[in-house]
Write a protein that holds these residues in place. Structure first.
Motif, mmCIF file in Angstrom:
data_model
loop_
_atom_site.group_PDB
_atom_site.id
_atom_site.type_symbol
_atom_site.label_atom_id
_atom_site.label_comp_id
_atom_site.label_asym_id
_atom_site.label_seq_id
_atom_site.Cartn_x
_atom_site.Cartn_y
_atom_site.Cartn_z
ATOM 1 N N ILE A 125 -27.888 -40.725 32.202
ATOM 2 C CA ILE A 125 -27.008 -40.111 31.208
ATOM 3 C C ILE A 125 -27.545 -40.405 29.822
ATOM 4 C CG2 ILE A 125 -24.693 -40.132 30.186
ATOM 5 C CD1 ILE A 125 -23.651 -40.955 32.969
ATOM 6 N N ILE A 126 -27.627 -39.382 28.989
ATOM 7 C CA ILE A 126 -27.938 -39.566 27.569
ATOM 8 C C ILE A 126 -26.653 -39.306 26.780
ATOM 9 C CG2 ILE A 126 -29.312 -38.818 25.601
ATOM 10 C CD1 ILE A 126 -31.481 -37.946 27.468
ATOM 11 N N HIS A 127 -26.215 -40.316 26.067
ATOM 12 C CA HIS A 127 -25.001 -40.205 25.264
ATOM 13 C C HIS A 127 -25.411 -39.901 23.819
ATOM 14 C CE1 HIS A 127 -20.616 -41.656 24.719
ATOM 15 N NE2 HIS A 127 -20.964 -40.873 23.706
ATOM 16 N N CYS A 128 -25.231 -38.648 23.420
ATOM 17 C CA CYS A 128 -25.643 -38.178 22.096
ATOM 18 C C CYS A 128 -24.494 -38.298 21.101
ATOM 19 C CB CYS A 128 -26.114 -36.724 22.175
ATOM 20 S SG CYS A 128 -27.352 -36.420 23.453
ATOM 21 N N ILE A 146 -30.758 -35.599 34.654
ATOM 22 C CA ILE A 146 -30.272 -36.239 33.426
ATOM 23 C C ILE A 146 -29.089 -35.435 32.891
ATOM 24 C CG2 ILE A 146 -30.794 -36.921 31.058
ATOM 25 C CD1 ILE A 146 -33.676 -37.298 31.824
ATOM 26 N N SER A 147 -27.933 -36.070 32.801
ATOM 27 C CA SER A 147 -26.733 -35.436 32.247
ATOM 28 C C SER A 147 -26.531 -35.890 30.807
ATOM 29 C CB SER A 147 -25.508 -35.798 33.088
ATOM 30 O OG SER A 147 -25.667 -35.370 34.426
ATOM 31 N N THR A 148 -25.760 -35.129 30.064
ATOM 32 C CA THR A 148 -25.552 -35.448 28.642
ATOM 33 C C THR A 148 -24.078 -35.478 28.272
ATOM 34 O OG1 THR A 148 -25.818 -33.098 28.051
ATOM 35 C CG2 THR A 148 -27.774 -34.508 27.906
ATOM 36 N N VAL A 149 -23.745 -36.454 27.441
ATOM 37 C CA VAL A 149 -22.441 -36.528 26.777
ATOM 38 C C VAL A 149 -22.695 -36.350 25.292
ATOM 39 C CG1 VAL A 149 -20.419 -37.951 26.283
ATOM 40 C CG2 VAL A 149 -21.547 -38.130 28.495
ATOM 41 N N PHE A 150 -21.888 -35.527 24.650
ATOM 42 C CA PHE A 150 -22.026 -35.328 23.203
ATOM 43 C C PHE A 150 -20.725 -35.757 22.531
ATOM 44 C CE2 PHE A 150 -21.760 -32.721 19.298
ATOM 45 C CZ PHE A 150 -22.915 -33.155 18.675
ATOM 46 N N THR A 151 -20.809 -36.765 21.672
ATOM 47 C CA THR A 151 -19.629 -37.271 20.972
ATOM 48 C C THR A 151 -19.605 -36.762 19.538
ATOM 49 O OG1 THR A 151 -19.441 -39.275 22.317
ATOM 50 C CG2 THR A 151 -18.434 -39.335 20.140
ATOM 51 N N ILE A 152 -18.473 -36.173 19.170
ATOM 52 C CA ILE A 152 -18.261 -35.679 17.809
ATOM 53 C C ILE A 152 -17.555 -36.767 17.013
ATOM 54 C CG2 ILE A 152 -17.155 -33.912 16.393
ATOM 55 C CD1 ILE A 152 -17.218 -32.079 18.884
ATOM 56 N N HIS A 153 -18.256 -37.354 16.079
ATOM 57 C CA HIS A 153 -17.650 -38.349 15.189
ATOM 58 C C HIS A 153 -17.036 -37.689 13.966
ATOM 59 C CE1 HIS A 153 -19.352 -41.898 17.312
ATOM 60 N NE2 HIS A 153 -20.327 -41.054 17.601
ATOM 61 N N ASN A 154 -17.603 -36.580 13.531
ATOM 62 C CA ASN A 154 -17.069 -35.853 12.378
ATOM 63 C C ASN A 154 -17.556 -34.408 12.468
ATOM 64 O OD1 ASN A 154 -16.286 -34.823 9.857
ATOM 65 N ND2 ASN A 154 -16.576 -36.806 8.854
ATOM 66 N N LEU A 155 -16.630 -33.497 12.757
ATOM 67 C CA LEU A 155 -16.989 -32.097 12.967
ATOM 68 C C LEU A 155 -17.408 -31.402 11.675
ATOM 69 C CD1 LEU A 155 -17.097 -29.933 15.201
ATOM 70 C CD2 LEU A 155 -14.739 -29.327 14.611
ATOM 71 N N ALA A 156 -17.101 -32.013 10.535
ATOM 72 C CA ALA A 156 -17.423 -31.372 9.256
ATOM 73 C C ALA A 156 -18.926 -31.269 9.019
ATOM 74 C CB ALA A 156 -16.764 -32.131 8.104
ATOM 75 N N ASP A 189 -22.862 -31.687 29.060
ATOM 76 C CA ASP A 189 -22.058 -31.699 30.281
ATOM 77 C C ASP A 189 -20.632 -32.147 30.001
ATOM 78 O OD1 ASP A 189 -24.089 -31.025 32.422
ATOM 79 O OD2 ASP A 189 -25.076 -32.718 31.450
ATOM 80 N N ARG A 190 -20.468 -33.037 29.054
ATOM 81 C CA ARG A 190 -19.136 -33.450 28.603
ATOM 82 C C ARG A 190 -19.162 -33.588 27.081
ATOM 83 N NH1 ARG A 190 -18.397 -32.225 33.033
ATOM 84 N NH2 ARG A 190 -17.178 -33.266 34.693
ATOM 85 N N VAL A 191 -18.044 -33.262 26.440
ATOM 86 C CA VAL A 191 -17.903 -33.396 24.990
ATOM 87 C C VAL A 191 -16.735 -34.327 24.727
ATOM 88 C CG1 VAL A 191 -17.500 -32.203 22.797
ATOM 89 C CG2 VAL A 191 -18.790 -31.063 24.621
#
Length: 483
Positions: A125-128, A146-156, A189-191
């Motif tokens: 897993i790559i956590h972006c 390889i699966s990916t997680v994408f974390t939004i810390h600030n959408l602006a 794969d997940r947000v």
């Protein structure tokens, strides 16, 4: 599980915002839970002053016609491996900014993808994190293992437009999205976002930053997990930065920190004064325009004191300096970053201001409560999930909250806090409730582990965290790489 965190920041090596706190703390907790967690970040010019870095790289490659290197070290005070992405573009002593920002972080993301494909240690897993790593989910779309997680810390902050990306890097034929953030959201794969409330808010026009339609469309894979804090580092019972340590049972000792702070920053030494603190980036998002409109009147009609720590837009810096000049001995402004002073502000102030226009999660309000500083917040994003409104009649809640983004609402909320401060017994109980909150990473880490397990086909121990079951975008399925 093998998990690689890829981010522009990781505290204490490089920290500008909340992302640095997350990437610097969560991997340590996950690693203690038995998972092989590692971090990949840029090799900024100042990092060698904070940690020992070997001179020989562990990997070399060519990315976007550039020669790049990867160096390996350890996150300070932990056993978490850190991979440092080396290129001359990151030598300057800055994290963000500069005309080449879009190019150099796209280079970083491209290098991270090449490293994951070609290095001996291969993550599951790559956590972006945020747009700086947004192209990684796009490139990994045809890598089935390889699966990916994408974390939004600030959408602006959404990264460069697609037309620019096509000029500088490889954009696959299947890529969708008009900028880096939009592409990442569609192909990950997940947000996740950094609080449940923010995950819901970004699906509305008021907070969606023109991506609300896309966020609603991918809500089936969207979840919100509230951030935690490093409770070992931020512990008022053991913090050596403080004049006097204290616990919820020994709150009387906290007064010594208030007097010491007043003396340090040039305020009148008065334990009975209502001391307000604010540690923030001086930008519009943080509610500075509200503070500027009401602070003069509030200071004039109360015995309050104020200390501000942070940097940002020149306009807000100037406005706060001018306000401070009108109240010598009662207001102090420090336009800098200083972790030691920040800890003393948390431990010495009576209340902490956080009237944000929007706030994905926020770390400061949790640190303030940890140190017995009562927060005054607007009910938005992660502030809703971490601060409960104080109800004097029922003796519940942990802070003072207001709803509308209006100067009068902030002013009224501050007046209520000032009045509450006059009742010492009730105020002490309010402080103790805040200090008693569990803001450790333990609960959030369990939620992340369940998310990861669901991605790699291992049954989760807890119920699904997704907000609503909605169809995901119609994107071509992952295919095996052609040899």
């Amino acid at each position: 599980m093998r998990i690689l965190f890829v981010a522009a920041e990781a505290s204490p090596l490089a920290k500008v915002g909340g992302m640095g706190d997350v990437v610097g703390a969560l991997p340590k907790v996950l690693r203690k839970m038995g998972h092989d967690v590692r971090i990949l970040m840029p090799y900024y010019g100042f990092i060698s002053e904070k940690v020992k870095v070997p001179k020989e790289p562990i990997w070399e490659g060519k990315v976007m016609f550039q020669d790049v290197q990867i160096f390996e070290t350890k996150l300070p005070n932990s056993d978490v491996p850190v991979y440092l992405f080396g290129h001359p573009a990151f030598v300057p002593r800055r994290v963000y900014g500069g005309e080449d920002e879009a190019w150099r972080f796209t280079l970083f993301a491209n290098g991270a993808a090449e490293f994951a494909w070609n290095y001996a240690w291969r993550p599951q897993i790559i956590h972006c994190n945020d747009w700086h790593t947004g192209m990684i989910p796009v490139w990994m779309h045809e890598t089935p293992d390889i699966s990916t997680v994408f974390t939004i810390h600030n959408l602006a902050y959404q990264g460069p437009w697609r037309w620019y990306l096509e000029q500088i890097t490889w954009c696959p034929w299947y890529m969708q999205g008009h900028n880096t953030m939009a592409a990442a959201v569609q192909f990950a794969d997940r947000v996740t976002t950094v609080s449940p409330t923010y995950a819901q808010q970004i699906q509305t026009p008021a907070y969606g930053e023109q991506l609300e339609g896309l966020m609603s469309f991918v809500s089936g894979k969207l979840s919100g997990i509230v951030n935690g804090i490093d409770v070992a580092s931020y512990n008022p019972a053991m913090d050596k930065s403080l004049t006097h340590t204290f616990t919820p049972e020994t709150l009387d000792n906290r007064t010594a920190n208030k007097i010491a702070l007043q003396e340090e920053v040039g305020l009148e030494m008065n334990s009975g004064a209502f001391l307000m603190g604010m540690i923030t980036r001086l930008v519009e998002q943080k509610g500075l325009d509200l503070v500027i409109q009401i602070l003069d009147r509030f200071m004039a009609y109360s015995d309050s004191q104020m200390i501000l720590l942070g940097t940002g837009d020149r306009y807000y810096e100037t406005q706060m300096w001018q306000l401070a000049s009108r109240y010598p001995g009662r207001m102090s402004v420090y336009l800098l970053h200083n972790d030691i002073l920040a800890r003393r502000i948390y431990a010495g102030c009576d209340t902490f201001l956080m009237p944000s226009r929007f706030e994905p999660c926020g770390i400061s309000q949790m640190l303030a409560m940890r140190y017995g500083c009562v927060p005054v917040v607007r009910r938005t994003g992660g502030l809703v999930d971490t601060v409960q409104h104080h109800e004097p009649m029922n003796q519940t809640g942990t802070g003072y909250c207001f709803d509308r983004y209006e100067p009068l609402d902030l002013y009224t909320c501050l007046v209520r806090a000032w009045e509450g401060f006059q009742y010492k017994k009730e105020w002490r109980e309010l402080q103790q409730r805040g200090m008693g909150q569990d803001f450790s990473w333990d609960k959030s880490a369990v939620q992340y582990i369940d998310l990861y397990r669901g991605m790699v086909g291992v049954a989760a121990a807890e119920p699904d965290l997704t907000i609503a079951a909605q169809p995901e975008p119609e994107i071509p399925p992952k295919k095996a790489l052609v040899s």
